[in-house]
Every structure is written in C-alpha cells, then in structure tokens.
Write a protein that holds these residues in place. Structure first.
Motif, short mmCIF file in Angstrom:
data_model
loop_
_atom_site.label_atom_id
_atom_site.label_comp_id
_atom_site.label_asym_id
_atom_site.label_seq_id
_atom_site.Cartn_x
_atom_site.Cartn_y
_atom_site.Cartn_z
N ILE A 63 -0.03 -5.30 1.36
CA ILE A 63 0.18 -3.85 1.26
C ILE A 63 1.30 -3.44 2.21
CG2 ILE A 63 -0.81 -1.56 1.70
CD1 ILE A 63 -3.54 -2.74 0.80
N THR A 64 1.27 -3.93 3.43
CA THR A 64 2.30 -3.61 4.42
C THR A 64 3.68 -4.03 3.93
OG1 THR A 64 0.72 -3.80 6.23
CG2 THR A 64 3.05 -4.03 6.80
N GLU A 65 3.77 -5.19 3.30
CA GLU A 65 5.05 -5.70 2.82
C GLU A 65 5.59 -4.91 1.62
OE1 GLU A 65 4.36 -9.83 1.96
OE2 GLU A 65 3.95 -10.31 4.06
N HIS A 66 4.72 -4.31 0.82
CA HIS A 66 5.15 -3.71 -0.44
C HIS A 66 4.97 -2.20 -0.54
CE1 HIS A 66 6.00 -7.60 -2.23
NE2 HIS A 66 4.94 -8.02 -1.58
N ALA A 67 4.34 -1.59 0.43
CA ALA A 67 4.11 -0.14 0.40
C ALA A 67 5.25 0.56 1.14
CB ALA A 67 2.76 0.18 1.03
N GLU A 68 6.23 0.96 0.40
CA GLU A 68 7.40 1.59 1.00
C GLU A 68 7.06 2.97 1.53
OE1 GLU A 68 10.63 1.56 -1.78
OE2 GLU A 68 10.18 -0.49 -2.37
N GLY A 69 7.44 3.20 2.78
CA GLY A 69 7.28 4.51 3.37
C GLY A 69 5.91 4.80 3.95
N TRP A 70 4.96 3.88 3.84
CA TRP A 70 3.62 4.11 4.35
C TRP A 70 3.12 2.87 5.07
CZ3 TRP A 70 1.03 8.68 3.95
CH2 TRP A 70 1.52 9.61 3.04
N THR A 71 2.45 3.08 6.18
CA THR A 71 1.70 1.99 6.79
C THR A 71 0.31 2.02 6.19
OG1 THR A 71 0.88 3.34 8.62
CG2 THR A 71 2.99 2.20 8.98
N VAL A 72 -0.40 0.93 6.30
CA VAL A 72 -1.75 0.86 5.75
C VAL A 72 -2.63 1.96 6.36
CG1 VAL A 72 -3.83 -0.57 5.57
CG2 VAL A 72 -1.58 -1.60 5.24
N ASP A 73 -2.50 2.17 7.66
CA ASP A 73 -3.33 3.16 8.34
C ASP A 73 -3.00 4.60 7.97
OD1 ASP A 73 -4.70 1.14 9.65
OD2 ASP A 73 -3.38 1.18 11.39
N ARG A 74 -1.75 4.88 7.59
CA ARG A 74 -1.33 6.24 7.29
C ARG A 74 -1.58 6.67 5.85
NH1 ARG A 74 4.00 7.55 7.26
NH2 ARG A 74 3.36 9.65 6.83
N MET A 75 -1.74 5.73 4.94
CA MET A 75 -1.91 6.12 3.54
C MET A 75 -3.30 6.71 3.30
SD MET A 75 -2.05 2.48 1.46
CE MET A 75 -0.36 2.17 1.81
N PRO A 76 -3.43 7.54 2.27
CA PRO A 76 -4.75 8.10 1.98
C PRO A 76 -5.78 6.98 1.80
CG PRO A 76 -3.07 9.18 0.66
CD PRO A 76 -2.40 8.02 1.35
N ALA A 77 -6.97 7.21 2.34
CA ALA A 77 -8.02 6.18 2.34
C ALA A 77 -8.38 5.71 0.93
CB ALA A 77 -9.26 6.69 3.07
N VAL A 78 -8.40 6.63 -0.02
CA VAL A 78 -8.71 6.23 -1.40
C VAL A 78 -7.63 5.30 -1.94
CG1 VAL A 78 -8.98 7.05 -3.77
CG2 VAL A 78 -10.13 8.25 -1.90
N ASP A 79 -6.37 5.65 -1.70
CA ASP A 79 -5.27 4.81 -2.17
C ASP A 79 -5.32 3.43 -1.53
OD1 ASP A 79 -4.59 7.19 -3.34
OD2 ASP A 79 -2.64 7.37 -2.38
N ARG A 80 -5.55 3.40 -0.23
CA ARG A 80 -5.63 2.12 0.49
C ARG A 80 -6.75 1.26 -0.10
NH1 ARG A 80 -5.68 4.14 5.41
NH2 ARG A 80 -7.89 4.70 5.36
N THR A 81 -7.89 1.86 -0.36
CA THR A 81 -9.02 1.10 -0.90
C THR A 81 -8.73 0.64 -2.33
OG1 THR A 81 -10.49 2.36 0.53
CG2 THR A 81 -11.51 1.17 -1.29
N LEU A 82 -8.13 1.50 -3.14
CA LEU A 82 -7.77 1.10 -4.51
C LEU A 82 -6.75 -0.04 -4.50
CD1 LEU A 82 -7.57 4.55 -6.31
CD2 LEU A 82 -9.21 2.71 -6.74
N LEU A 83 -5.79 0.02 -3.60
CA LEU A 83 -4.81 -1.07 -3.50
C LEU A 83 -5.50 -2.37 -3.10
CD1 LEU A 83 -1.79 0.75 -1.85
CD2 LEU A 83 -1.91 -0.17 -4.17
#
Length: 139
Positions: A63-83
């Motif tokens: 996720i860290t390598e491919h999520a442009e503009g967001w760190t894992v901790d900063r993204m919405p919790a639902v999105d992080r969990t879905l990813l």
C-alpha cells in the motif's frame, strides 16, 4: 447480496473494529464467532481476517509503495481496510479472479466510504494487479 460479498463486508467490519479498538483482529474474530448476538461469521470472512492479519506487514508495504499521496496511517480507515482485503485476495486467494477482487473492493468503497474512495481503491488495486504475477512469485 452474494455470499462472498457478505463475507468481505463482515471481514471489513471485524478488521475495522479491531483497528478502531486497538485490539488483535484474531481476538475480535473469535469473539464474533462465539457471539450469539452478532451476525454469523462466514468461513470466507474468517479466511480474509486471518490472511490479512498474517500478511499485514507485506500488505501495508505494498500500500505504501502504490498509494500515491497518502500514507497508510493517513488514509480513511475504511479505504485502508478495503485495500488490505483486496491485496490479500489478489496475491494469496487463488480462486478469486483479480478483476472480481478489485470490483468487490470498489463496490464496498462506493457504499461505505467517501466519494473519491472508489476511484482511489480501484487505482491502487489496479496497479498491484498489474504486477501481481511477479509479486506472487516472490511470496
């Protein structure tokens, strides 16, 4: 709603709850499986929770390598969990085709998260799907 779609939603609920309460996901899973008051936990939901938990470090690295503009901790919790669920399905669940895993994650994002989430989830999972064969060979 199809059985696997329900299972993905249930896995999302369990993983989200464990993170929000700062509890071990497997402990939450066990509590939910033993509860008569909670909706049942399908076997596929349990597989997803167990798999995401077992591979979370590698999943979060991707996720860290491919999520442009967001760190894992900063993204919405639902999105992080879905990813996390989507990546687990892409790389470790052979019986689910990549487009199905992506579509399911995007649909849940459309229903449960922000207006921008479906496109974002689709983009990140699409990038990982493009290199999934290579990634599977290195697991």
């Amino acid at each position: 709603m199809r059985a696997r779609t329900k299972a993905r939603k249930r896995a999302l609920d369990i993983l989200f709850e464990s993170e929000a309460r700062d509890e071990d996901a497997l402990a939450v899973l066990g509590t939910r499986r033993d509860s008569d008051d909670a909706p049942p936990v399908q076997d596929y939901a349990a597989l997803l929770v167990e798999g995401v938990t077992a591979h979370r470090e590698r999943i979060d690295q991707l996720i860290t390598e491919h999520a442009e503009g967001w760190t894992v901790d900063r993204m919405p919790a639902v999105d992080r969990t879905l990813l996390r669920i989507g990546i687990y399905e892409l790389l470790w669940v052979d019986e689910v085709d990549d487009p199905v895993a992506i579509t399911e994650a995007v649909e849940l994002a459309r229903t449960l998260s922000t207006d921008d989430s479906p496109r974002y989830v689709n983009g990140v999972l699409g990038q990982i799907s493009d290199i999934a064969e290579h990634l599977r060979a290195t697991l």
